[in-house]
Design a protein around this motif. Sequence first.
Motif, PDB file in Angstrom:
ATOM      1  N   ASP A 177      -5.631   4.670  -8.614  1.00 19.24           N
ATOM      2  CA  ASP A 177      -5.107   3.781  -7.584  1.00 19.24           C
ATOM      3  C   ASP A 177      -6.049   2.592  -7.374  1.00 19.24           C
ATOM      4  OD1 ASP A 177      -3.263   3.181  -5.258  1.00 19.24           O
ATOM      5  OD2 ASP A 177      -5.158   3.407  -4.197  1.00 19.24           O
ATOM      6  N   ARG A 181      -5.216  -1.379  -8.435  1.00 21.92           N
ATOM      7  CA  ARG A 181      -5.246  -2.476  -7.460  1.00 21.92           C
ATOM      8  C   ARG A 181      -6.208  -3.571  -7.919  1.00 21.92           C
ATOM      9  NH1 ARG A 181      -2.483  -1.120  -2.972  1.00 21.92           N
ATOM     10  NH2 ARG A 181      -1.916   1.092  -2.824  1.00 21.92           N
ATOM     11  N   SER A 198      -5.233  -6.319  -2.704  1.00 23.14           N
ATOM     12  CA  SER A 198      -4.417  -5.102  -2.658  1.00 23.14           C
ATOM     13  C   SER A 198      -5.154  -3.915  -2.073  1.00 23.14           C
ATOM     14  CB  SER A 198      -3.923  -4.751  -4.072  1.00 23.14           C
ATOM     15  OG  SER A 198      -3.147  -5.797  -4.599  1.00 23.14           O
ATOM     16  N   GLU A 202      -2.199  -3.165   1.263  1.00 22.00           N
ATOM     17  CA  GLU A 202      -1.906  -2.238   0.176  1.00 22.00           C
ATOM     18  C   GLU A 202      -0.511  -2.394  -0.417  1.00 22.00           C
ATOM     19  OE1 GLU A 202      -2.860   1.751   1.260  1.00 22.00           O
ATOM     20  OE2 GLU A 202      -5.026   1.354   1.339  1.00 22.00           O
ATOM     21  N   ASN A 203       0.453  -2.782   0.383  1.00 27.60           N
ATOM     22  CA  ASN A 203       1.838  -2.851  -0.105  1.00 27.60           C
ATOM     23  C   ASN A 203       2.318  -4.288  -0.262  1.00 27.60           C
ATOM     24  OD1 ASN A 203       2.181   0.010  -0.175  1.00 27.60           O
ATOM     25  ND2 ASN A 203       2.412  -0.016   2.046  1.00 27.60           N
ATOM     26  N   ASN A 204       1.423  -5.190  -0.689  1.00 23.66           N
ATOM     27  CA  ASN A 204       1.848  -6.572  -0.897  1.00 23.66           C
ATOM     28  C   ASN A 204       2.864  -6.652  -2.038  1.00 23.66           C
ATOM     29  OD1 ASN A 204       0.365  -7.516  -3.559  1.00 23.66           O
ATOM     30  ND2 ASN A 204      -1.163  -6.364  -2.371  1.00 23.66           N
ATOM     31  N   LYS A 205       3.683  -7.680  -1.993  1.00 22.27           N
ATOM     32  CA  LYS A 205       4.818  -7.755  -2.913  1.00 22.27           C
ATOM     33  C   LYS A 205       4.377  -7.878  -4.364  1.00 22.27           C
ATOM     34  CE  LYS A 205       9.396  -9.749  -3.415  1.00 22.27           C
ATOM     35  NZ  LYS A 205      10.413 -10.682  -2.899  1.00 22.27           N
ATOM     36  N   TYR A 207       1.786  -6.614  -5.803  1.00 22.22           N
ATOM     37  CA  TYR A 207       1.391  -5.281  -6.284  1.00 22.22           C
ATOM     38  C   TYR A 207       2.617  -4.401  -6.512  1.00 22.22           C
ATOM     39  CZ  TYR A 207      -0.833  -0.683  -6.372  1.00 22.22           C
ATOM     40  OH  TYR A 207      -1.239   0.570  -6.740  1.00 22.22           O
ATOM     41  N   GLU A 208       3.551  -4.429  -5.591  1.00 21.99           N
ATOM     42  CA  GLU A 208       4.746  -3.598  -5.735  1.00 21.99           C
ATOM     43  C   GLU A 208       5.551  -4.000  -6.970  1.00 21.99           C
ATOM     44  OE1 GLU A 208       5.695  -0.903  -4.015  1.00 21.99           O
ATOM     45  OE2 GLU A 208       3.746  -1.058  -3.034  1.00 21.99           O
ATOM     46  N   LYS A 211       3.712  -2.842 -10.154  1.00 21.30           N
ATOM     47  CA  LYS A 211       3.870  -1.411 -10.432  1.00 21.30           C
ATOM     48  C   LYS A 211       5.233  -1.124 -11.046  1.00 21.30           C
ATOM     49  CE  LYS A 211       2.424   1.992  -8.020  1.00 21.30           C
ATOM     50  NZ  LYS A 211       2.209   2.969  -6.942  1.00 21.30           N
TER      51      LYS A 211
END
Length: 531
Positions: A177, A181, A198, A202-205, A207-208, A211
Amino acid sequence: MLFLLWTAVLLAALYLYFHQRYSRFSRHGVKTVKPTPPFGNMGRITLRIEHFVDMLERLYNEYPDEKFVGMFEFVNPMVLIRDIELIKRIGIKDFDSFLDHRVIVDENIDPFFGRNLFSLKGQEWKDMRSTLSPAFTSSKIRLMVPFMVEVGDQMIRSLKKKISDSGVGYLDVDMKDISTRYANDVIASCAFGLKVDSHTIENNKFYEMGKRASSFNFSQLLKFFGYTSFPSLMKLFKLSLFTKETKDFFTELVTSTMKDRETHNTIRPDMIHLLMEAKKGQLTHEDKTAQDEDAGFATVEESSVGKKDINIVWTDIDLIAQAVIFFVAGFETVSSTMSFLLHELAFHPEVQAKLVEEIRENDRKNGGKFNYNSIQQMTYMDMVVSELLRLWTPGLALDRYCNKDYNLGKPNDKATEDFIIRKGEAVSIPVWAIHRDPKYFPDPLKFDPERFSEENRHKIQPFTYLPFGMGPRNCIGSRFALCEVKVMAYQLLQHFELSPSEKSCHPIKLCKSTFNIRIEGGHWIRLKVRN
């Protein structure tokens, strides 16, 4: 009765079809593990009984006296190459007979994947390689190191805060993890010119979306095999490896960034800038200087194919496709390499201690600063990373598409007949299995950086160490990837001691639900702030 009759006819037709397909190798004396219709040799992977690398090793080790063996991806024949001289012929000497990768997706359905450097074929691939190769020289990567360091500083601050807040003086973390990031933020900065944190948000666009694009989950794995085995069916249903949301996100990101930079005349030494230069025909090859040291032993050299000057105008879709493949390739492979590296360092404290001493010595010499040159001069760092790429290479296998009938020779010394691989068939070079063959690397499962010392590296037989591929179609980003891994390792070991956690999986077992290499249950290790 009529139903039974037609059922019998259908079964007979299927039997004859599978018999004809699956006798491709046996008719010519080429050995193969018995295929199971309709999976061929992919049944255990499809049913998630074993990982892809387990299948590779099984096929590779089953026939130690064979130069090559046959295998089937569902109904498609593929030749698994075991002989090192034959690998050299395919990758270098007779490269023009194996110029391309197999078709994965149709560029009309999925231009992001169909128009990128990995997927392009023939002259188009040669032209794109020549266009992009100046973007990946040492002189260009050197300018991106400060962006990597900035991202590393964000990661260090976040981890130190979490350790401080824990109240116990340490932190058990899943390094997959953390490294994912980090890789995400490095590519956001070095490729797209974005500042993303990130570790904090943690849930920035970005990064999402990253993934989703690069996780290569079980659904994507089935689509991948679907395109390689049943391309007409996949085209009929217009199935894509990427979701529409992911494609729209990257299209908007790249095009809007380019327009903004053109409007404001913004210059930043990152991949977007280099792609814009390529579009204008202003990205040219530079003579290598004494300062432009390679990134390490694993670095692959650009061939003459990539050094030609060309004058081609590429479309926006072409440029977006290159940005996306740079992201996808770097996101997963670098994070995977880093997470396995940190796992090995946690379980080999003597290697960790020696590497930390080299980092401290570099700090003393350079007043606490480091840059591209100082990192490349760290010989033990390079030994450690080189060995990691041998033992846990993210490039599991190389594939090549045969574009004209080619004589592979006899499969073994006792064979009486040469085997001709036909146009449209493919070969696989099992890098993972070769890296773990005791004939080439004694005690292959041992993590031993000394294999790559100045005294020992000459013992490594050419074409048995292929973490970034080989020949003209090798990985264009090897310098960037090696530099990124070393910068992250440098910064983490500067600040933290790594040790096993109660959650650590040792010995390592690979997760079977993904095509990528990941540890079952996570890459857990313990971090403590270093004195």
